[in-house]
Structures are given as C-alpha cells and as structure tokens.
Motif scaffolding. Structure first.
Motif, PDB file in Angstrom:
ATOM      1  N   GLY A   1      -8.912 -18.848   5.648  1.00  0.00           N
ATOM      2  CA  GLY A   1      -8.780 -18.376   4.278  1.00  0.00           C
ATOM      3  C   GLY A   1      -8.688 -16.853   4.204  1.00  0.00           C
ATOM      4  O   GLY A   1      -8.148 -16.303   3.245  1.00  0.00           O
ATOM      5  N   MET A   2      -9.214 -16.173   5.224  1.00  0.00           N
ATOM      6  CA  MET A   2      -9.103 -14.716   5.257  1.00  0.00           C
ATOM      7  C   MET A   2      -7.641 -14.295   5.347  1.00  0.00           C
ATOM      8  O   MET A   2      -7.230 -13.314   4.725  1.00  0.00           O
ATOM      9  CB  MET A   2      -9.907 -14.152   6.440  1.00  0.00           C
ATOM     10  N   LEU A   3      -6.847 -15.039   6.108  1.00  0.00           N
ATOM     11  CA  LEU A   3      -5.412 -14.729   6.219  1.00  0.00           C
ATOM     12  C   LEU A   3      -4.692 -14.989   4.899  1.00  0.00           C
ATOM     13  O   LEU A   3      -3.800 -14.226   4.513  1.00  0.00           O
ATOM     14  CB  LEU A   3      -4.774 -15.526   7.350  1.00  0.00           C
ATOM     15  N   ARG A   4      -5.090 -16.074   4.205  1.00  0.00           N
ATOM     16  CA  ARG A   4      -4.510 -16.329   2.884  1.00  0.00           C
ATOM     17  C   ARG A   4      -4.857 -15.191   1.921  1.00  0.00           C
ATOM     18  O   ARG A   4      -4.026 -14.744   1.128  1.00  0.00           O
ATOM     19  CB  ARG A   4      -5.000 -17.671   2.333  1.00  0.00           C
ATOM     20  N   GLY A   5      -6.097 -14.727   1.988  1.00  0.00           N
ATOM     21  CA  GLY A   5      -6.512 -13.610   1.143  1.00  0.00           C
ATOM     22  C   GLY A   5      -5.730 -12.347   1.467  1.00  0.00           C
ATOM     23  O   GLY A   5      -5.285 -11.627   0.563  1.00  0.00           O
ATOM     24  N   LEU A   6      -5.521 -12.079   2.759  1.00  0.00           N
ATOM     25  CA  LEU A   6      -4.732 -10.916   3.162  1.00  0.00           C
ATOM     26  C   LEU A   6      -3.316 -11.032   2.615  1.00  0.00           C
ATOM     27  O   LEU A   6      -2.760 -10.078   2.065  1.00  0.00           O
ATOM     28  CB  LEU A   6      -4.703 -10.765   4.684  1.00  0.00           C
ATOM     29  N   GLY A   7      -2.728 -12.214   2.728  1.00  0.00           N
ATOM     30  CA  GLY A   7      -1.390 -12.437   2.187  1.00  0.00           C
ATOM     31  C   GLY A   7      -1.349 -12.199   0.691  1.00  0.00           C
ATOM     32  O   GLY A   7      -0.396 -11.602   0.170  1.00  0.00           O
ATOM     33  N   ARG A   8      -2.388 -12.623   0.009  1.00  0.00           N
ATOM     34  CA  ARG A   8      -2.437 -12.425  -1.450  1.00  0.00           C
ATOM     35  C   ARG A   8      -2.538 -10.937  -1.785  1.00  0.00           C
ATOM     36  O   ARG A   8      -1.862 -10.458  -2.690  1.00  0.00           O
ATOM     37  CB  ARG A   8      -3.618 -13.184  -2.036  1.00  0.00           C
ATOM     38  N   TYR A   9      -3.382 -10.197  -1.061  1.00  0.00           N
ATOM     39  CA  TYR A   9      -3.493  -8.753  -1.286  1.00  0.00           C
ATOM     40  C   TYR A   9      -2.156  -8.057  -1.024  1.00  0.00           C
ATOM     41  O   TYR A   9      -1.742  -7.181  -1.785  1.00  0.00           O
ATOM     42  CB  TYR A   9      -4.568  -8.135  -0.398  1.00  0.00           C
ATOM     43  N   ILE A  10      -1.492  -8.445   0.063  1.00  0.00           N
ATOM     44  CA  ILE A  10      -0.193  -7.833   0.382  1.00  0.00           C
ATOM     45  C   ILE A  10       0.803  -8.136  -0.735  1.00  0.00           C
ATOM     46  O   ILE A  10       1.517  -7.249  -1.198  1.00  0.00           O
ATOM     47  CB  ILE A  10       0.317  -8.326   1.754  1.00  0.00           C
ATOM     48  N   TRP A  11       0.850  -9.385  -1.166  1.00  0.00           N
ATOM     49  CA  TRP A  11       1.790  -9.786  -2.221  1.00  0.00           C
ATOM     50  C   TRP A  11       1.519  -9.016  -3.506  1.00  0.00           C
ATOM     51  O   TRP A  11       2.444  -8.569  -4.181  1.00  0.00           O
ATOM     52  CB  TRP A  11       1.689 -11.291  -2.427  1.00  0.00           C
ATOM     53  N   LEU A  12       0.255  -8.831  -3.851  1.00  0.00           N
ATOM     54  CA  LEU A  12      -0.091  -8.089  -5.065  1.00  0.00           C
ATOM     55  C   LEU A  12       0.265  -6.607  -4.944  1.00  0.00           C
ATOM     56  O   LEU A  12       0.622  -5.963  -5.930  1.00  0.00           O
ATOM     57  CB  LEU A  12      -1.585  -8.231  -5.383  1.00  0.00           C
ATOM     58  N   ALA A  13       0.154  -6.074  -3.734  1.00  0.00           N
ATOM     59  CA  ALA A  13       0.400  -4.643  -3.534  1.00  0.00           C
ATOM     60  C   ALA A  13       1.877  -4.303  -3.371  1.00  0.00           C
ATOM     61  O   ALA A  13       2.288  -3.180  -3.651  1.00  0.00           O
ATOM     62  CB  ALA A  13      -0.370  -4.162  -2.303  1.00  0.00           C
ATOM     63  N   ILE A  14       2.656  -5.252  -2.931  1.00  0.00           N
ATOM     64  CA  ILE A  14       4.037  -4.942  -2.533  1.00  0.00           C
ATOM     65  C   ILE A  14       5.001  -4.804  -3.700  1.00  0.00           C
ATOM     66  O   ILE A  14       6.005  -4.106  -3.597  1.00  0.00           O
ATOM     67  CB  ILE A  14       4.542  -5.982  -1.517  1.00  0.00           C
TER      68      ILE A  14
END
Length: 172
Positions: free
Chosen positions: A95-108
């Motif tokens: 789930g940490m990787l999913r969270g990282l993906g979500r942060y990247i998606w929100l930031a990009i």
C-alpha cells in the motif's frame, strides 16, 4: 526551509571546503528536527547528492549525519505517546507504493480540476496530468542517457521527502 538551507550549505561546502558552510549546514540540519519530522531524510538526500556529484567526498556522510536522524527516529517511535487516530497508524506493505503513486499523480498535474471548477473539467485535468507524466518520463530517460543525473536526483528528492509519510496509508 531548513531542509533546503541545510542542502544549500552542503552544496556550498562541497564547492568551497569552507568550514563555516559545514557549520551552517549542521545548524540548519539539527534545527530542522524541531520544525519537521521529515528532516530524518536529509542524510539520504545528502548522501545521494554526494554519490551522484562528488563520490570522492562520500566518506563525509558515511555515518555522522545519520546519528541525529536515528536518535530522533528512536525518540519519536519509543518516547512520544501515540495518538489513537487511525490516520497515524503505520502500515508497511505494498500500500505504500500505491500511496506513492497517488502522491505523484496529485503532484504531477491538475488531476482534480473538477473539485475547483466543475465536473466536466475532470477529463482535461487527467489528460494534462498524463501528458505531464509522459513528458517527465521522457525527460528523465533522456537526461539519464546523457549522464545528467540531477533530474534523477530531484525525482529521488521527491520520493525520499515522502518516505516518512508513506507508511501512514490512511492519511494523504
């Protein structure tokens, strides 16, 4: 600001060898623990920068900056009382990787335009973020092929800065 200041003084120290820059870096670094818990990632950022730019100076960060970060982490984990809120429950799994993906998606890119404008803007925001992600990937690959590692360093900066909050999967 303290993280950026500590990093700036590190870069200045590596360029000049000036003891005052090294002292200023340590002051900013140690003061940063009073401002934000994420300061624990500074030794990793500094070590990565030195490894990418000036490997001969890597011994400078072999151990010393890690000591305050480890002490702070131990105090934070074992001395500070835990809150009962599930938002701060730490979970170490995929789930940490999913969270990282979500942060990247929100930031990009503007992935949530519909929240600020109206629902019909959602596809435009997603398209813009997808294009931005593709262009960023091309840029990172082209930079790596040209042996320019600074874009990769700043991508790693983003990930390392988020690392302490990734286990907080109920709190984005």
């Amino acid at each position: 600001a303290l993280m950026l200041s500590a990093f700036w003084f590190l870069v200045r120290y590596l360029a000049s060898g000036s003891r005052r820059h090294a002292i200023a870096m340590w002051i900013c670094y140690l003061a940063g623990f009073g401002a934000l818990e994420s300061m624990v990632v500074f030794p990793a950022l500094a070590g990565l920068y030195i490894w990418m730019q000036r490997r001969r100076d890597l011994a400078l960060f072999a151990a010393a900056p890690w000591i305050p970060a480890l002490i702070f982490t131990a105090i934070h984990q074992f001395v500070i009382p835990r809150t009962a809120s599930t938002a701060y429950t730490m979970t170490f799994d995929a789930g940490m990787l999913r969270g990282l993906g979500r942060y990247i998606w929100l930031a990009i890119g503007p992935t949530q335009l519909e929240r600020f404008l109206s629902p019909e803007w959602e596809p435009a925001g997603i398209a813009a973020a997808t294009l931005a992600a593709a262009l960023l990937a091309v840029f990172l690959i082209a930079s790596a092929r040209a042996k320019n590692w600074m874009p990769a360093f700043f991508a790693a900066w983003f990930v390392l800065w988020l690392a302490p909050v990734l286990p907080l999967q109920n709190h984005i």
